[in-house]
Design an enzyme around this catalytic site. Structure first.
Site, PDB file in Angstrom:
ATOM      1  N   ASP A  81      33.075   7.466 -19.017  1.00 49.73           N
ATOM      2  CA  ASP A  81      34.145   7.957 -18.071  1.00 49.73           C
ATOM      3  C   ASP A  81      35.118   7.361 -18.070  1.00 49.73           C
ATOM      4  OD1 ASP A  81      30.866   7.645 -17.273  1.00 49.73           O
ATOM      5  OD2 ASP A  81      31.327   6.951 -15.795  1.00 49.73           O
ATOM      6  N   CYS A 122      27.160   2.168 -23.177  1.00 48.16           N
ATOM      7  CA  CYS A 122      28.546   2.172 -22.165  1.00 48.16           C
ATOM      8  C   CYS A 122      28.202   2.608 -21.070  1.00 48.16           C
ATOM      9  CB  CYS A 122      29.275   3.481 -22.991  1.00 48.16           C
ATOM     10  SG  CYS A 122      30.947   2.548 -23.814  1.00 48.16           S
ATOM     11  N   ASP A 123      29.153   2.820 -19.961  1.00 43.98           N
ATOM     12  CA  ASP A 123      28.346   3.374 -18.850  1.00 43.98           C
ATOM     13  C   ASP A 123      27.093   3.463 -18.083  1.00 43.98           C
ATOM     14  OD1 ASP A 123      31.127   2.280 -18.450  1.00 43.98           O
ATOM     15  OD2 ASP A 123      31.339   3.354 -16.836  1.00 43.98           O
ATOM     16  N   CYS A 193      35.505  -0.986 -22.801  1.00 43.15           N
ATOM     17  CA  CYS A 193      35.731  -2.182 -22.352  1.00 43.15           C
ATOM     18  C   CYS A 193      36.181  -2.786 -22.362  1.00 43.15           C
ATOM     19  CB  CYS A 193      36.403  -0.976 -20.937  1.00 43.15           C
ATOM     20  SG  CYS A 193      36.946   0.591 -21.682  1.00 43.15           S
ATOM     21  N   SER A 515      34.574   3.109 -10.499  1.00 38.94           N
ATOM     22  CA  SER A 515      33.898   2.323 -11.637  1.00 38.94           C
ATOM     23  C   SER A 515      34.233   0.857 -11.460  1.00 38.94           C
ATOM     24  CB  SER A 515      36.154   3.019 -12.135  1.00 38.94           C
ATOM     25  OG  SER A 515      35.948   2.512 -13.797  1.00 38.94           O
TER      26      SER A 515
END
Length: 612
Positions: A81, A122-123, A193, A515
């Protein structure tokens, strides 16, 4: 007792051709009596959260085979993203969740696999795999790639992450040298992250849902301890197969673990740790796949009684995921919630008979097990790397301070109400969401003038061009699942508001999403979205909007008669952006938009259209 699903293609005279093909993959006679366990890996060199996963599928495979199963690995796509953000690439992010869910279903059902180990990170990858697992309802274990270490630089006294790099880049007062230093320091290692962004939030929630092992959400990607999670996941998958197919114990199936109480636990954790608002979208979608009647009203109810017990970047600069782990990880937060009477402790998990048993074993304030204490001392090495399990650094001590530490007790909560809230009003009849953990208390009640933008691109241009002033409420619309299409994240507009010094002087409302790195008075998921006839599409420049977080309301201060007149006029024009957008919408995105529902439904497909 149920037969192995794989018997469909491994048994009987007429399956000689299928067995011949299985043999060509390396299977032997004795393997046709074993469970076939799919390993859904998401390795890609595009995403730092997945760049280290290449060999981990085979690590799990070897452990499965040692334990008596047959392992077969396949891969899914994975969109970053952060790299896709700020351009048309972000249109593909949320739709990729459905592609991932479908691809796991396709592979598992086409080959009649008996169980799954989901290697995500991840996302959209963890949510997509979660949706697939609940759709398929066969034994599953989740094991993610783990969080990134926080960045370090002499220019800052706190750990860095992606958002820090974005904010300084947009700040005209920062030198090119400072921007370059932040850029090189913000993301030092492989992993998702380092803050409580969407990826880490979702990986933590798999622990609360009972579908992953303790430490899954918080153990650093670089730490050697994480290897044990992968090895245990492989062994556990075989054990779950034995319990279900060998003993007829259907309590191990994901829908019996991730039931309504488990979804309440996951959302309670999310609120307590101030997770990303995207988690709401994904939990609603997963609940629909599980056929669990968990909706936005349940989230609203929980948000009013669950306190915030943990604060992590981007909500506070002091702490990152490595600090959450040092404080005992997710089971320490769950332990505090349980002691506060806010958790269902009678639900099972893949690794323990009940959540109560798991908390007793894994909450560092309850257990005296030195191995558990050592596990949660796993810390960062501060060495840039893209290699998993590459360091074995330990903190000298645990953070068990529940009064002023990273994780707090209910009595010492950061705030009495949690980090997420659902708002309702005439501008969002079906609700919208805000991460209150990132909102300064001084603007929990905010009245401002609407500044309309028909796209994220226009909003970015307007903010950087100083069109937005203190007291404005930036409205970004036609960015929902259908209207975008794809429901883009609005991290750039919120970051640029911060860099312009407007983070506490403006609000932002959108039918898009944010986000996990977003903070400030940023309200997303406005439902119905503008493209579906939502009232956000009726707001005009200069209209007054009142946001009242304590009373969970958001209202356009325009009369009902005026709104009705505007709606009649908009119906004639059609629900589309007033200004043309330079946006490439492919056939794939058009197909997604055709079936997409608004965010209050999790932005899943409209099954009514499919069922005729």
């Amino acid at each position: 007792m149920p037969d192995y699903r794989s018997k469909t293609s491994t048994h009987g005279r007429n399956m000689a051709g299928a067995r011949a093909l299985w043999r060509a993959t390396g299977m032997k006679d004795e393997d046709f009596k074993k469970p076939i366990i799919a390993i859904a890996n998401s390795f890609t060199q595009f995403v730092p959260g997945h760049v280290h996963l290449k060999d981990l599928g085979q690590l799990v495979a070897r452990e499965i085979e040692k334990a008596g199963g047959v392992a077969k690995e396949f891969n899914t796509i994975a969109v970053d993203d952060g790299i896709a953000m700020g351009h048309d690439g972000m249109l593909y992010s949320l739709p990729s969740r459905e592609i991932i869910a479908d691809s796991v279903e396709y592979m598992v059902n086409a080959h009649c696999a008996d169980a799954i180990v989901c290697i995500s990170n991840c996302d959209k990858i963890t949510p997509g795999m979660l949706m697939a697992a609940l759709r398929l309802n066969i034994p599953v274990v989740f094991v993610s790639g783990g969080p990134m270490e926080a960045g370090k630089t002499k220019l800052a006294s706190h750990g860095l992450d992606l958002v820090d790099a974005m904010v300084v880049a947009a700040d005209d007062s920062c030198s090119d040298e400072k921007v370059a230093e932040y850029e090189r320091s913000a993301c030092p290692t492989c992993g998702s992250c380092s803050g409580m962004f969407t990826a880490n939030s979702m990986n933590c929630l798999t622990e609360a849902l009972g579908l992953s092992l303790p430490g899954n959400g918080s153990t650093l990607a670089t730490h050697a301890d994480r290897e044990q999670l992968f090895l245990r996941a492989g062994r556990l998958a075989v054990e779950l197969c034995q319990r279900y197919y060998g003993e007829g114990d259907d309590s191990v199936l994901p829908r019996n673990i991730a039931n309504f109480k488990a979804f309440e636990n996951a959302m309670t954790l999310d609120i307590a740790m101030g997770g990303s608002t995207n988690t709401i979208l994904h939990l609603l979608a997963a609940a629909q796949e599980a056929e669990v009647p968990f909706d936005l009203r349940d989230i609203d109810r929980l948000s009013r009684k669950v306190p915030q017990l943990c604060k992590v970047a981007p909500n506070i600069q002091k702490y990152h995921m490595e600090d959450v782990h040092r404080a005992g990880g997710i089971f320490s937060i769950l332990g505090e919630l349980a002691r506060g009477g806010l958790l269902h402790t009678d639900v099972p998990t893949v690794h323990s008979p009940s959540m109560a048993d798991a908390i007793a074993q894994w909450d560092i304030t309850q257990t005296r097990d030195e191995a558990v204490h050592t596990f949660f001392k796993a810390g960062p090495a501060g060495i840039p790397t893209q290699t998993a399990f590459s360091q074995n650094t330990r903190w000298p001590s645990l953070d068990d301070d529940r009064a002023e530490g990273c994780i707090r007790s209910v009595e010492h909560a950061y705030s009495k109400e949690g980090g997420l809230a659902v708002l309702y009003g005439n501008i969002a009849l079906d609700g919208c969401v805000v991460k209150t953990a990132g909102v300064d208390e001084s603007i929990h009640v905010f009245e401002g003038s609407a500044k309309i933008f028909e796209s994220q691109d226009a909003a970015v241009k307007g903010i950087l061009g100083d069109e937005v002033k203190a007291g404005d409420i930036v409205i970004i619309r036609y960015e929902g699942p259908k209207g975008g299409p794809g429901m883009q994240e609005m991290l750039y507009p919120t970051s640029y508001l911060k860099s312009k010094g407007l983070g506490k002087q403006c609000a932002l409302l959108t039918d898009g999403r944010f986000s996990g790195g977003t903070s400030g008075l940023s309200i997303g998921h406005a439902s119905p979205e503008a493209a579906a006839g939502g009232a956000i599409g009726l707001v005009q420049d200069g209209d007054k909007v009142l946001i009242d977080i304590p009373n969970r309301s958001i209202n356009l201060l325009v009369s009902d008669e005026e709104l009705a007149a505007r709606r009649a006029e908009q119906d004639k024009k059609g629900w589309k952006p007033a200004a043309p957008r330079a946006r490439r919408v492919s056939t794939a995105l058009k197909a997604y938009a055709l079936l997409a529902t608004s965010a209050d439904k999790g932005a899943v497909r409209n099954k009514a259209l499919l069922d005729g």
